[in-house]
Design an enzyme around this catalytic site. Structure first.
Site, short mmCIF file in Angstrom:
data_model
loop_
_atom_site.label_atom_id
_atom_site.label_comp_id
_atom_site.label_asym_id
_atom_site.label_seq_id
_atom_site.Cartn_x
_atom_site.Cartn_y
_atom_site.Cartn_z
N CYS A 178 0.07 -4.36 4.20
CA CYS A 178 -0.46 -3.06 4.63
C CYS A 178 -0.11 -2.79 6.10
O CYS A 178 0.10 -1.64 6.49
CB CYS A 178 -1.96 -3.00 4.40
N HIS A 192 -7.84 -4.59 6.75
CA HIS A 192 -6.82 -3.81 6.06
C HIS A 192 -6.34 -2.70 6.99
O HIS A 192 -7.13 -2.12 7.74
CB HIS A 192 -7.42 -3.21 4.78
#
Length: 1225
Positions: A49, A300
């Protein structure tokens, strides 16, 4: 400066990659089309990510993208020639290819696999998350090195490089000393500043006075003088990158943490106050914000990006598209676009049974259909789902008593709108705006539309949403600004893409379209089994095939075809087998045989889908009346039930009876078969659990049907003579046959495995049943004789069965499922064990199954395992596993038998590297742990202060291994070998001989505290200097912790050392832990514990609430005084006794973490002690439980030949972040 952040962030929460929805088992779905935003996401390879967010930012940096596209094949080379001697600049080429796909590819998300392969990532780097700021620098360096000698060699320098000048001005002579340094990004500390301007001001406007001991030596004055020190920005790049330093390291707590405080940044930034000399425009516009969601140990990355080139279509977030999976019956590419959460809920309820669902099931359907839960997607804007349903009471009806929601209205307008929004038929959107029941929100101006890029998912956001990234768990981590210059041509850059890439992506889109068309064909394909009446006979009133191997012909049709198409195909397939006036019925195979259900009738154009014809369905072709001259019953109400009826003497009768048949009719048939007089016998059944008994049916029950009596397939009934039965339940011993199912995994017929049913007695041997199966399956030869395994519906395949035991001993009963497979069957003295390795050794299989003698010694078994695996050295040992497959006790004593070591049939053992110490010795690892601050002493001694600095030096200079336990860093200082008959004092003296401890100068062994490490946490403190290690139960210790004390310590068994943390009011956090020594000689009561904590923390005892942390469950157990009664002498009852907290249910012991609340300041939710880490841990436990459930399901359904445990992924060593570039100089 980041403190080793590479590899530190593991993925947190649910996966953010593309949802691989499959509408048909075994049928992979082609990539989804682009969403309504018209922008393409990037697939997450596992933990990429951070890479995806940076790549999307670079793609939307027009200057970078256009400059990259301007480089042609003459300068970069060709990927087709990368395996030749010609040097090919693979990284820029793959970046071009990725950007072209992001621009033109007709898919929801593209892959970065080719790009990461060009980085030289071959060690699973894509599964390890790294810091995006570090990646930014490394990637730019790799691009610069890759473009050396091309027209783009100065690309990074021109766009991103700036210059900082550090100045020192002498206050005496005014001489200015300067030092320039280049930068790719400006680092701004979040701590101590509340805005970006304030952070920049502290760096580049404010100066530091160098005076006193910090005076500056001026070369002009030739002496130490006072001076002013500061920094200015000498030149600024066109693309200004600002890295926010949110991660820090607390040297006192020895732990990392994330700054989550509010830090404001503007969308328009004036950099002139921070420049040394203003030349040209100094105003910048924000166009990308990379966000980190999570804490210092996990998170994330996503990105908010402004579409300056108008590449996408901005939709109002309140009315934006919601992609939802449709039903398989639609026969289309099963994706539906809904305009709002209202329409989403309406669509789901419309297809629900009775148009009603409970709130929990509705939430589950939303997650299943959209791939995102309600709380993730809608809660922030619309609130909890229950509140949302209640708010729109004109559309939904909510029943609080059943917690269910039903559809109040669902107009044809909404239905047609949803239908027309299907992706497969969404080409015509004319008149779409007229269907909307609410006004459109005004879109942002052209070039100022913001989008949120979350890996493969892209959706529109408003600029105001950037304010949510100022602070908190999801906060801004990198900012990208573009210098405002004169208006330039912002036309779409499609024309600038190299022609070769345009052709490649166009070809990919054409291939994707073919895949989608092929998928639609496969999605609608029906694999039917056509049975013809001529191949069947009627036996005992049930259809049975005359030949099992040729009872049907396969037929493939499309579910959208009509009934007429089916009839024509059946006539062409069957030929003479098809009667002149034929009827087609649906058909199912039951335990008693085959049965017919619904006739396929209707108009000529009725589709097979609307008739309920599904994949892998059996259809029966006949004249609609008789088969083999016998009338056949059809319909669910006449479905046959297989009954097992035992007569007074002889073998059982096993056959099917219609479920609507009365029990008296069954009696008539049975008496006719066994030639019995109905007046002389009665029919009975087994009742009860465990030791079952026979009970006769009552006269009322005799007049009821089989279905009314709730008899099921395999139910056993007994015919008993009236002279042998009484009015009470009978204990007559019975030995009745039962039915088992055996699957043949020794061979396949037409790509399918055979499954047959067999009747057997509990006293039959496994060998007899195996022989019967081999004969009926017509197997001439099986490798090693073959063996049977019992297949459990939850645990999957069990261990192979010994041929010599009976079915009863093997726990095989009615409806058991067995598997016949190649392999040697164990003997009566053998057990099956599964050996699992750590997977780190090359050439050694991860798992292997072995037969060993149960009376074999552990050492002999270890030798057999090493020989089986082909391992030459003897530096290995075996470890047992617990019930869920986790590592448990090491098998230390090599001379005892497996049976004595409690290793049983079917157990799993782990083969681990490491030679065991000699018998009677242990070799524990010694770890140095810091000491917690004591809540019972007010100041530290001088010795402790001196010692702390020595430990800090040891930490800073050590190259050994460092790990975390109890959230505090620990240092591995060495290993020792000591006899279990040595005393604790001997152990401490041997620890003091370790070089690392010797250098600290600990005066005596009494200054050392020794603790056991359990599950990575500090646990029991070893007490009693003269006690032997054997008495202290250290016969199998792997790790020991030592703590250096400021003074001598002499703890007894009545002392418990606890770590106490006070909860901060109105938060989910606690103060740092403090150590409390609790003397329980006067009783380990809850009041005593509260009193000592209250005294230490200066809290009134009546306002304190105490709870123990359960780390394995991520829960807190509130400690309350429990009264329990106990009888006195002579049976007289005494009064209530106070509970002992060292016993159940609290089991207070050394190392426990105790949380406390001051109810004066934290009165709300007094029993809530959970932290955010606890909530994440509970989520992980739920996920682990679900994964284990799926693992058991996988074991149940896995293919033949795969009889070992599930292969676990090999753990590779963690790799640092790097990008490999060839030399182009």
């Amino acid at each position: 400066m980041m403190f080793g952040l590479e590899g530190l962030f593991a993925e947190e929460g649910e996966p953010f990659g593309p949802s691989n929805h499959q509408s048909k088992p075994g049928l992979p779905q082609p990539p989804s089309k682009r969403g309504r935003s018209g922008l393409c996401g990037i697939s997450n390879q596992g933990a990429t990510c951070y890479l995806n967010s940076l790549l999307q930012t670079l793609f939307f940096t027009t200057e970078f993208r256009d400059a990259l596209f301007s480089l042609g094949e003459k300068e970069l080379g060709s990927l087709a020639r990368k395996n030749t001697n010609e040097k090919v600049r693979v990284i820029p080429l793959h970046l071009q290819k990725l950007f072209a796909r992001l621009m033109m590819s007709d898919r929801q998300s593209v892959s970065t696999t080719e790009l990461t392969d060009s980085f030289g990532w071959t060690n699973n780097e894509e599964l390890q998350q790294h810091d995006v700021q570090e990646l930014n620098r490394i990637l730019f360096s790799a691009i610069e090195d890759s473009l050396v000698g091309t027209s783009g060699q100065h690309l990074i320098n021109q766009l991103y490089h700036g210059t900082i000048v550090n100045q020192i001005v002498c206050s005496v002579c005014g001489k200015v000393s300067e030092r320039e340094e280049d930068f790719l990004d400006l680092s701004v500390a979040v701590s101590g500043a509340n805005s970006l301007e304030a952070g920049l001001r502290s760096y580049y406007c404010e100066t530091e006075t160098m005076e006193g001991k910090n005076q500056y030596r001026c070369e002009n004055c030739n002496k130490l003088v006072d001076a002013k020190k500061g920094a200015k920005l000498r030149s600024l790049p066109n693309i200004l990158t600002i890295s926010l330093l949110r991660f820090s390291f607390d040297l006192i707590k020895m732990e990392r943490y994330k700054e989550a405080g509010k830090f404001v940044f503007p969308t328009c930034l004036d950099m002139s106050p921070y420049e040394e000399k203003v030349e040209g425009s100094s105003v910048y516009e924000l166009f990308s914000v990379v966000v980190h969601k999570g804490g210092a140990h996990g998170g994330h990355y996503t990105a908010y990006i402004r579409d300056t080139d108008n590449l996408g279509t901005w939709l109002s977030p309140e009315e934006g598209g919601i992609s939802m999976l449709g039903s398989l019956e639609s026969g289309e590419l099963d994706v539906i676009e809904c305009d709002s959460p209202i329409e989403l809920v309406q669509t789901i309820l419309h297809h629900a049974p009775e148009k009603c669902l409970t709130i929990d099931k509705l939430g589950g359907e939303i997650t299943k259909k959209t791939g995102v839960s309600w709380n993730k997607r809608f809660k922030k804007q619309y609130g909890p789902i229950t509140k949302f349903i209640v708010k729109y009471d004109d559309k939904f009806f909510f029943d609080p008593s059943s917690n269910s929601v039903s559809l109040k209205q669902y107009s044809s307008e909404v239905s047609s709108q949803t239908k027309e929004a299907q992706v497969s038929s969404s080409t015509n959107t004319e008149g779409d705006n007229s269907k909307r029941s609410r006004p459109q929100s005004p879109p942002p101006p052209s070039g100022y539309c913001w989008f949120h890029f979350n890996d493969s998912h892209v959706h529109s956001v408003r600029e105001q949403e950037l304010q949510n990234t100022f602070s908190g768990k999801s906060s801004a981590y990198m900012l990208f600004y573009r210098r405002i210059v004169e208006e330039s041509n912002n036309a779409s850059s499609v024309c600038s893409i190299p022609a070769s890439l345009v052709m490649d992506v166009t070809a990919e889109n054409e291939d994707l379209q073919k895949q989608r068309e092929a998928y639609e064909v496969e999605l609608n394909k029906l694999n039917l089994r056509i049975h013809f009446a001529a191949w069947f006979m009627v036996s005992d009133g049930v259809l049975q095939p005359q030949d099992f191997e040729s009872s049907y012909l396969p037929l493939i049709l499309d579910r959208r075809q009509s009934l007429v198409d089916l009839r024509i195909a059946v006539m062409e397939l069957g030929g003479e087998l098809v009667p002149e006036d034929f009827v087609i019925h649906t058909m199912k195979e039951l335990p008693s045989g085959y049965h017919l259900y619904t006739a396929l009738i209707g108009s000529e154009d009725v589709s097979l889908q609307s008739l309920g014809v599904g994949d892998e369905m059996s259809l029966f072709v006949w004249n609609g009346q008789m088969v083999d001259g016998v009338t056949v019953s059809v319909g669910e109400e006449t479905e046959p039930i297989l009954l097992n009826i035992a007569p007074p003497e002889g073998d059982s009768l096993i056959r099917g009876f219609s479920k609507n048949l009365l029990l008296t009719d069954v009696m008539d048939t049975v008496c006719e078969v066994f030639r019995l007089s109905q007046s002389s016998v009665t029919i009975q059944r087994l009742v009860g659990k465990g030791e079952q008994k026979l009970l006769a049916f009552t006269p009322e029950e005799l007049t009821q049907s089989i279905s009314e009596l709730k008899l099921s397939n395999g139910s056993a009934l007994f015919i008993v003579k009236q002279t042998e039965q009484s009015n009470h339940a009978s204990n007559i011993p019975v030995n009745v046959k039962f039915t088992v199912t055996i699957e043949n995994r020794c061979q396949e017929i037409n790509g399918q495995r055979q499954t047959m049913q067999f009747q057997a007695l509990p006293t039959d041997s496994v060998s007899l049943l195996k022989t019967l199966a081999v004969s009926k399956f017509r197997l001439t030869e099986i490798r090693e004789g073959g063996r049977l395994r019992l297949e459990d519906h939850t645990m999957g395949l069990r261990s192979p069965l010994c041929d010599e035991i009976t079915l009863s001993e093997a726990r095989i009963g009615k409806d058991s499922k067995l598997v016949l497979e190649p392999g040697q069957a164990p003997k009566s003295n053998q057990i099956t064990i599964n050996i699992t390795t750590d997977g780190a050794e090359e050439g050694i299989p991860d798992t292997v199954e072995m037969l060993v003698d149960r009376n074999q010694t552990v050492g002999s078994c270890l030798t057999c395992v090493l020989n089986r695996l082909g391992v030459q050295d003897n530096g290995w040992h075996l470890r047992k596993t617990n019930w869920c497959g986790e590592a448990a006790d090491v098998l230390i004593d090599l001379e005892v038998t497996l049976d004595h070591s409690r290793v049983y049939d079917g157990d799993s053992l782990i083969l681990e590297r490491g030679r065991l110490p000699p018998k009677g010795f242990i070799c524990p690892e010694i770890w140095l742990y810091p000491l917690l601050e004591s809540a019972q002493q007010s100041s530290k001694s001088g010795f402790l202060s001196w010692l702390s600095s020595g430990i800090q030096r040891l930490w800073n200079t050590s190259s050994g291994e460092v790990t975390a336990g109890n959230q505090t860093d620990a240092l591995h200082v060495g290993d020792i070998q000591v006899s279990v008959d040595s005393t604790l004092d001997d152990l401490k003296l041997q620890v003091m001989t370790l070089p690392a401890i010797t250098d600290l100068g600990v005066p005596m062994a009494e200054f050392l505290r020794v603790r056991v490490i359990e599950d990575g946490r500090l646990a029991t403190i070893l007490k009693g200097e003269s006690q032997t290690l054997r008495k202290l139960r250290l016969t199998a210790c792997g790790k020991l912790a030592i703590q250096i004390l400021p003074q001598e310590e002499n703890l007894t068994a009545n002392h418990i050392v606890l770590e106490v943390r006070q909860r901060i009011p109105d938060t989910k956090t606690y103060t740092p832990g403090q150590e409390i020594v609790w003397n329980v000689s006067q009783g380990a009561t809850a009041h005593s514990l509260k009193q000592i904590i209250a005294d230490a923390f200066l809290i009134p005892v009546e306002h304190i609430l105490v709870a123990k942390h359960l780390p394995k469950k991520y829960e807190w157990s509130i400690i309350k005084e429990q009264q329990k009664k106990s009888p006195g002498k002579g049976g007289r009852k005494k009064g209530p006794q106070k509970s002992n907290l060292r016993q159940a249910p609290y089991h207070i012991q050394d190392g426990d973490v105790i949380g406390i609340k001051n109810l004066q300041f934290d009165p709300l939710c007094p029993e809530d002690f959970c932290t955010e880490e606890d909530e994440r841990g509970q989520d992980e436990l739920r996920k682990t439980a679900e994964e284990k459930r799926k693992e058991r399901e996988y074991k149940k359904n896995r293919d033949a030949g795969d009889y070992d445990l599930i292969n676990m992924k090999k753990k590779r060593p963690e790799a640092t972040l790097s990008i490999k570039v060839d030399d182009f100089t």
